[in-house]
Scaffold this motif. Structure first.
Motif, PDB file in Angstrom:
ATOM      1  N   ASP A  29       0.850  -1.192   0.000  1.00  0.00           N
ATOM      2  CA  ASP A  29       0.000   0.000   0.000  1.00  0.00           C
ATOM      3  C   ASP A  29       0.888   1.245   0.000  1.00  0.00           C
ATOM      4  OD1 ASP A  29      -1.737   2.131   0.554  1.00  0.00           O
ATOM      5  OD2 ASP A  29      -3.080   0.826   1.695  1.00  0.00           O
ATOM      6  N   TYR A  30       0.712   2.090  -1.040  1.00  0.00           N
ATOM      7  CA  TYR A  30       1.598   3.262  -1.133  1.00  0.00           C
ATOM      8  C   TYR A  30       1.251   4.351  -0.123  1.00  0.00           C
ATOM      9  CZ  TYR A  30      -2.065   5.042  -4.322  1.00  0.00           C
ATOM     10  OH  TYR A  30      -3.254   5.433  -4.889  1.00  0.00           O
ATOM     11  N   HIS A  31       0.184   4.128   0.658  1.00  0.00           N
ATOM     12  CA  HIS A  31      -0.090   5.078   1.739  1.00  0.00           C
ATOM     13  C   HIS A  31       0.823   4.842   2.942  1.00  0.00           C
ATOM     14  CE1 HIS A  31      -4.087   5.559  -0.361  1.00  0.00           C
ATOM     15  NE2 HIS A  31      -3.607   6.780  -0.289  1.00  0.00           N
ATOM     16  N   ASP A  32       1.470   3.687   3.001  1.00  0.00           N
ATOM     17  CA  ASP A  32       2.425   3.440   4.082  1.00  0.00           C
ATOM     18  C   ASP A  32       3.669   4.294   3.838  1.00  0.00           C
ATOM     19  OD1 ASP A  32       0.628   1.605   4.963  1.00  0.00           O
ATOM     20  OD2 ASP A  32       1.695  -0.153   4.181  1.00  0.00           O
ATOM     21  N   ASP A  33       4.051   5.064   4.849  1.00  0.00           N
ATOM     22  CA  ASP A  33       5.159   6.023   4.684  1.00  0.00           C
ATOM     23  C   ASP A  33       6.422   5.365   4.139  1.00  0.00           C
ATOM     24  OD1 ASP A  33       3.634   8.054   5.557  1.00  0.00           O
ATOM     25  OD2 ASP A  33       4.300   7.965   7.647  1.00  0.00           O
TER      26      ASP A  33
END
Ligand code: ZN
Length: 358
Positions: free
Chosen positions: A224-228
């Motif tokens: 998930d590209y929302h994970d920093d």
């Protein structure tokens, strides 16, 4: 010139059903007329619509669409391999096989369709009642026995684009591939990477539905590209930078992100379209300061009967299940604007819509 019904873009995010879509009165000897049986709108159709055809202004008020399968209703005198009544996959990019580009092995770079930068007065896109193509033997493919219309309409762009990207990436057996952006083309690229013998296949996205399909297509890691920390995590899970990157969506900034996790000597295949004239910035530190032997390729859809037939064969043999991409199904041309609206409204449940012409 005759005129048939079709779906046209009338302005920014506005569409209409028009009775004024041109079709050539006379077929050329190699041509064919096709009655669509199923259509599928694409992100590029939606982009044209959202911008009111800003990048291709001559398409305003002409029929849109380039993903369609149908039934042949008429053929020219010099068509050898198809006849009236055949059910066919219609090429998206429509290469001109009698061109210098074809002699150079790049037929797809000389196109005979609406996206070619040329205004064809005798036709537009394929969201019409009758669609005219000028090279039936070279740019149609039969729908194989046992392949459904829904599967077949995923061939001309979704499969023909993603598998061409993977062919040009050409991963070694067991090597690692990261697919940045898992919309429909990215998901097909995941499947293509698996069939091409990749080991670790990272599918990078954010939507649950897309992750589910990526898993079914054989992705080993869902990211998930929302994970920093997602880029660092990919490198960690892979035991080092990845061998190949497929870029399928997102902004120009994704290029640098992809390069940042690519090993020296690796290849990044870009399949995103950048329509603006804004220069693309690449951070030199992630590109090995310019001397890291990192190759960037810009790859588009490959067309033609042979390539489409090979894609259809993958479906017929059960190696690819493209129908998994289809999340929305409609009936009747009048529903095409509604299906396009799913893209325009960024519907998170959408991967691909199809519309039956019934
Ligand atoms: Zn498309």
């Amino acid at each position: 010139m005759r005129y048939v019904k079709g779906v046209v873009i009338t302005g920014k995010s506005t569409m209409a059903i028009s009775d004024h879509c041109p079709v050539a009165e006379e077929l050329c000897p190699t041509g064919a007329l096709i009655r669509p049986l199923i259509w599928s709108p694409c992100t590029s159709d939606a982009h044209l619509c959202a911008t009111g055809c800003a990048s291709l202004p001559y398409l305003l008020n002409k029929a849109i669409g380039h993903e369609m399968c149908g039934e042949i209703v008429k053929v020219g005198a010099d068509v050898h391999d198809f006849k009236v009544g055949d059910r066919v996959i219609v090429c998206s990019v429509m290469p001109v096989w009698r061109s210098l580009e074809a002699q150079d092995g790049l037929a797809k770079q000389h196109q005979d369709n609406m996206y070619a930068g040329v205004d064809f007065p005798d036709r537009g896109g394929s969201f019409v009642e009758e669609y005219y193509i000028r090279d039936a033997d070279m740019n149609l493919a039969p729908i194989p026995e046992g392949v459904t219309l829904e599967q077949a309409v995923m061939v001309p762009d979704m499969m023909c684009t993603a598998f061409e990207g993977m062919r040009q990436l050409s991963p070694e057996f067991g090597s690692s591939v990261a697919v940045l952006g898992i919309g429909p083309v990215g998901l097909m690229a995941v499947r293509a990477a698996v069939l091409h013998g990749a080991g670790n296949v990272f599918a990078i996205g954010s939507r649950q539905k897309c992750f589910e399909v990526a898993r079914e297509y054989g992705a080993t890691h869902l990211v998930d590209y929302h994970d920093d920390d997602y880029l660092r995590q990919i490198v960690k899970d892979n035991g080092g930078p990845v061998d190949g990157i497929i870029l399928c969506g997102g902004s120009e900034r994704e290029l640098s992100k992809g390069l940042s996790i690519l090993k020296k000597g690796g290849t990044l295949v870009n399949m995103s379209a950048y329509f603006s004239s804004t220069p693309i910035e690449i951070n030199p530190t992630v590109w090995g300061f310019g001397y890291g032997d990192k190759t960037i390729k810009g790859v588009g859809c490959r067309g033609g009967r042979l390539w489409m037939s090979r894609m259809a064969q993958l479906v017929a043999c059960g190696r690819v299940s493209p129908e998994k991409l289809i999340t929305h199904c409609y009936h009747g041309m009048d529903k095409i604007p509604e299906a396009m609206g799913l893209f325009l409204n960024h519907d998170r449940s959408l991967i691909k819509p199809v519309i039956y012409n019934d």
